[in-house]
Design a protein around this motif. Structure first.
Motif, PDB file in Angstrom:
ATOM      1  N   PRO A   1      50.874  31.645  26.824  1.00 41.88           N
ATOM      2  CA  PRO A   1      50.103  31.527  25.577  1.00 41.88           C
ATOM      3  C   PRO A   1      49.308  30.237  25.530  1.00 41.88           C
TER       4      PRO A   1
ATOM      5  N   GLN B   1      49.722  32.579  19.021  1.00 39.66           N
ATOM      6  CA  GLN B   1      50.042  33.545  20.072  1.00 39.66           C
ATOM      7  C   GLN B   1      51.501  33.405  20.493  1.00 39.66           C
ATOM      8  N   ALA B   2      51.934  32.161  20.723  1.00 39.42           N
ATOM      9  CA  ALA B   2      53.320  31.939  21.133  1.00 39.42           C
ATOM     10  C   ALA B   2      54.286  32.380  20.035  1.00 39.42           C
TER      11      ALA B   2
ATOM     12  N   THR C   1      46.074  36.578  22.150  1.00 42.19           N
ATOM     13  CA  THR C   1      45.222  35.908  23.126  1.00 42.19           C
ATOM     14  C   THR C   1      43.806  35.797  22.592  1.00 42.19           C
TER      15      THR C   1
ATOM     16  N   GLN D   1      54.294  36.344  19.890  1.00 43.77           N
ATOM     17  CA  GLN D   1      54.899  36.966  21.064  1.00 43.77           C
ATOM     18  C   GLN D   1      56.402  36.692  21.127  1.00 43.77           C
TER      19      GLN D   1
ATOM     20  N   ARG E   1      58.933  29.021  22.599  1.00 46.34           N
ATOM     21  CA  ARG E   1      58.094  28.937  23.804  1.00 46.34           C
ATOM     22  C   ARG E   1      58.888  29.350  25.046  1.00 46.34           C
TER      23      ARG E   1
END
Length: 740
Positions: free
Chosen positions: A171, A176-177, A249, A180, A141
């Motif tokens: 996010p 998503q986190a 997203t 990414q 994160r």
């Protein structure tokens, strides 16, 4: 007109005296007559100068007319050619743009039916579901947060000129986190991100990425997509070719839910077939650093069921290449200023203007001068693009947005006058406008060059004609000067003067005519004598013969008394009101027509006109020729005059009336005045007739008791009152017209 007058006032003779005085000068010769016309007088040009001016004027006028006709015809031809050219360009751009969009959308739709895309959609969806249960470490994160704060937001701020908050893009889900942290955050450049096939974390999603990334990478690089995304039916972006900020997203509740990507995604899900597609209009898209973005989307289906949506970001270069002809403006015959561009229904550009690409500094100055905000103009130069930046609120755009197609000469977004061809463009649900144009300064440049050459030629013509005119004027004026000397001798009283000349041209003919004139002077003298005899005849029309004879004998005082004369004074009522809207010439002409008609009636009844004014008519019966029935004749003439006025009113739509006063008795006639003579009549009968006609304001024939007594048993006699005279009151009667 005249309504009343003092009992002792004579009838004003001034108008008639002036009229007769003017007639006395008929045939008189002005002291300046006899001088040869056209020669030099003080303050005027001589013939030589006039000839010089005439030749110059004719030559210059002819050159100007020819030049003007050539200029206008050339301008019209060039304008028609330029409008045809931009019209052809407009149609070519529309055709090419539709073809490119059709080809692009067909490619996207074909991709959705490809087994690799279907397999990839299912594989990424499966990998996404697995990631829902995989926890995300704090390190991951933090890594993502740092990427937003240190990479995306600074790049976004530089690209958009604003200040963004990294937290708004953070996010919102674990998958998503997670993704990414491994596929987005490690890179500061999207080209590096697309080159990675497998992050090596062992997840099912990474396995799918390793399998399908080479395929999508090739598709992106081959076709030239700006990006390629896959979304599942829950709104999650389960795949991004460039692994940008939109990877992972959710388009329903994520930070990009208001974007055109989210709008197009929802429209694509509502399609009932996988052969359908959705095209979104340009909108700024944050993951692409706020660059205007256009998407083509199509549902991915299997066995008749939609399992996801494929979204392809259309490259701006595709539209730019079509609208600029791959920047081959001159090859397309557009010269230095011709171009074509797209405008949306928000009146903002959807393509790049030519001047921005070729001369950005000049472009910035021009659009600012035309009303574009300096910051916006500067921004266009910085980003080298005008999509969603440059407003085009011009006549061609307004008309095209109304659904019209045509051409016009008007100012464009730079404030330059252009020849423009415009048309609406409906392509795949987009409502755009296509404008093709060329600056009039370039389109009409050949005509301007012609005008300059014409001006130089005109100067040369003036110089040449001036020299030639000086020589010709000397030749033409020489015989005229000889003629002038001969005229001066004649004006000094010398007869029989002739000039040496020969026929062949107008000047020679003029010399011959002068010689004829000199030989005919005696004949002219005889004609003058004849004119004097005619003047004598004219004099008899102005006064009786015995009076005229005494006048020619030189008598100073000429007058005669007459017994038993019927006198009538007639006055026009309402003529001034009728003549208010007429000019002086028109008014006088109508009065003269009336008097002429009354004179004709007077001749039939033996009435002698003494004189007239603009308003009044004085006449008598029994003055020169004694008549027993003079009163009856005067009354009948007055009634006939009323009928004349009735016909006049019927013809002109007027309400002019005749008010006549009649008396009978002793009068005196004679010549009055010295410098300007007038034959006049006066006495109690004249004065009383004048006063009688003024007894009432309405038209009619009014007579004294003496007149009524002579009429006998005539019908239609009405008491009209009385007037006071020196001998006492006089009863006045109105004579109504008796129907025959």
């Amino acid at each position: 007109m005249t309504d009343a007058s003092s009992p002792t006032d004579p009838i004003p003779p001034s108008d008639g005296a002036r009229e007769h005085g003017q007639r006395d000068h008929i045939g008189a010769t002005s002291p300046r007559r006899g001088r040869f016309p056209g020669f030099l007088t003080r303050g005027s040009l001589d013939v030589q100068s006039k000839l010089l001016v005439m030749l110059l004027a004719v030559s210059v006028l002819a050159a100007l007319v020819v030049g003007a006709v050539g200029y206008l015809n050339g301008r019209d031809s060039l304008q028609a050619a330029a409008l045809n050219q931009v019209t052809s360009l407009r149609e070519a751009r529309i055709t090419e743009l539709k073809r490119s969009f059709t080809q692009f959308t067909d490619t996207v739709v074909a991709q959705t039916r490809n087994a690799s895309v279907i397999g990839a959609t299912k594989a990424f969806e499966s990998g996404w579901d697995e990631l829902r249960n995989r926890p995300v470490s704090n390190a991951d994160r933090q890594k993502v947060d740092d990427w937003y704060a240190d990479t995306l937001v600074p790049q976004l701020d530089r690209a958009s000129g604003g200040t963004a908050d990294p937290q708004q893009f953070a996010p919102t889900s674990d998958p998503q986190a997670y993704l990414q942290a491994r596929y987005t955050a490690p890179f500061t450049d999207y080209d590096e991100a697309i080159a990675q096939d497998d992050a090596g974390d062992g997840s099912a999603w990474s396995k799918a990425h390793a399998e399908y990334q080479p395929y999508f990478k090739q598709a992106v690089e081959t076709v030239g997509y700006e990006d390629l995304l896959l979304m599942n039916t829950d709104g999650d972006v389960v795949y991004s070719a460039y692994s940008g900020a939109d990877l992972g997203t959710n388009l329903d509740d994520g930070p990009y839910r208001e974007s055109n990507l989210a709008t197009g995604y929802r429209d694509a899900l509502r399609l009932t077939t996988s052969d359908g597609f959705v095209v979104t209009d340009f909108q700024r898209y944050v993951p692409s650093l706020n660059v205007p973005t256009l998407w083509v989307m199509s549902p991915v289906g299997e066995d008749g069921k939609v399992i996801g949506v494929l979204a392809v970001q259309v490259p701006l270069a595709l539209i730019s290449a079509v609208m600029t002809g791959d920047q081959g403006w001159k090859a397309d015959g557009l010269g230095d200023t011709g171009e074509s561009y797209l405008v949306g229904d928000d009146r903002l550009m959807r393509s790049y203007p030519r001047q921005l690409l070729q001369h950005p500094a000049q472009y910035e100055r021009d659009v600012v001068a035309a009303g574009t905000a300096p910051a916006v103009a500067k921004r266009q130069v910085q980003v080298k693009g005008s999509v969603l930046l440059q407003e085009v609120d011009t006549t061609p755009v307004s008309r095209a947005l109304q659904g019209k197609t045509g051409t016009v000469i008007d100012s464009d977004y730079r404030g330059k006058e252009v020849l423009a061809a415009y048309a609406p463009l409906e392509v795949d649900g987009l409502r755009w406008v296509v404008v093709a144009q060329m600056d009039t300064s370039e389109a009409f440049a050949p005509v301007n060059t012609f005008a300059r050459n014409l001006a130089l030629a005109l100067v040369g013509i003036i110089v040449l004609v001036s020299l030639l005119s000086l020589v010709l004027a000397q030749v033409f004026v020489r015989p005229i000067r000889r003629l002038q000397r001969a005229v001066n001798r004649v004006s000094a009283g010398e007869l029989g003067v002739e000039v040496r000349t020969k026929a062949g041209d107008e000047i020679g003919d003029l010399g011959l005519a002068f010689n004829d004139m000199s030989r005919s002077l005696q004949v002219k003298q005889d004609l003058l004598d004849e004119q004097r005899r005619q003047n004598d005849s004219l004099l008899l029309t102005m006064m009786p013969e015995d009076v005229a004879k005494r006048y020619k004998q030189g008598d100073d005082t000429i007058a005669a008394d007459h017994q038993d004369v019927a006198v009538v004074y007639a006055d026009l009522i309402g003529f001034d009101d009728f003549a208010k809207g007429l000019s002086a010439e028109e008014s006088l002409a109508l009065v003269n027509d009336l008097w002429r008609s009354l004179d004709e009636a007077a001749g039939r009844y033996g009435i002698e006109r003494v004189r007239t004014t603009r308003a009044g008519y004085l006449a008598s019966c029994g003055l020169s020729v004694p008549r027993v029935d003079n009163v009856r004749r005067v009354v009948e003439w007055a009634e006939e005059s009323q009928r004349v006025l009735e016909r006049f009113n019927g013809q002109h739509g007027s309400r002019v009336g005749l008010r006549a006063g009649i008396d009978a008795g002793q009068v005196t006639s004679g010549l009055v005045g010295r410098a300007s003579l007038v034959y006049d009549m006066w006495g109690d009968a004249v004065n009383l007739a004048y006063r009688v006609q003024g007894i009432a304001p309405s038209p009619g024939v009014y007579a004294t008791q003496r007149v009524v007594d002579k009429l006998g048993d005539r019908d239609g006699i009405v008491d009209a009152g009385e007037v006071q005279t020196q001998s006492g009151p006089q009863r006045i009667w109105k004579l109504e017209q008796v129907q025959s």
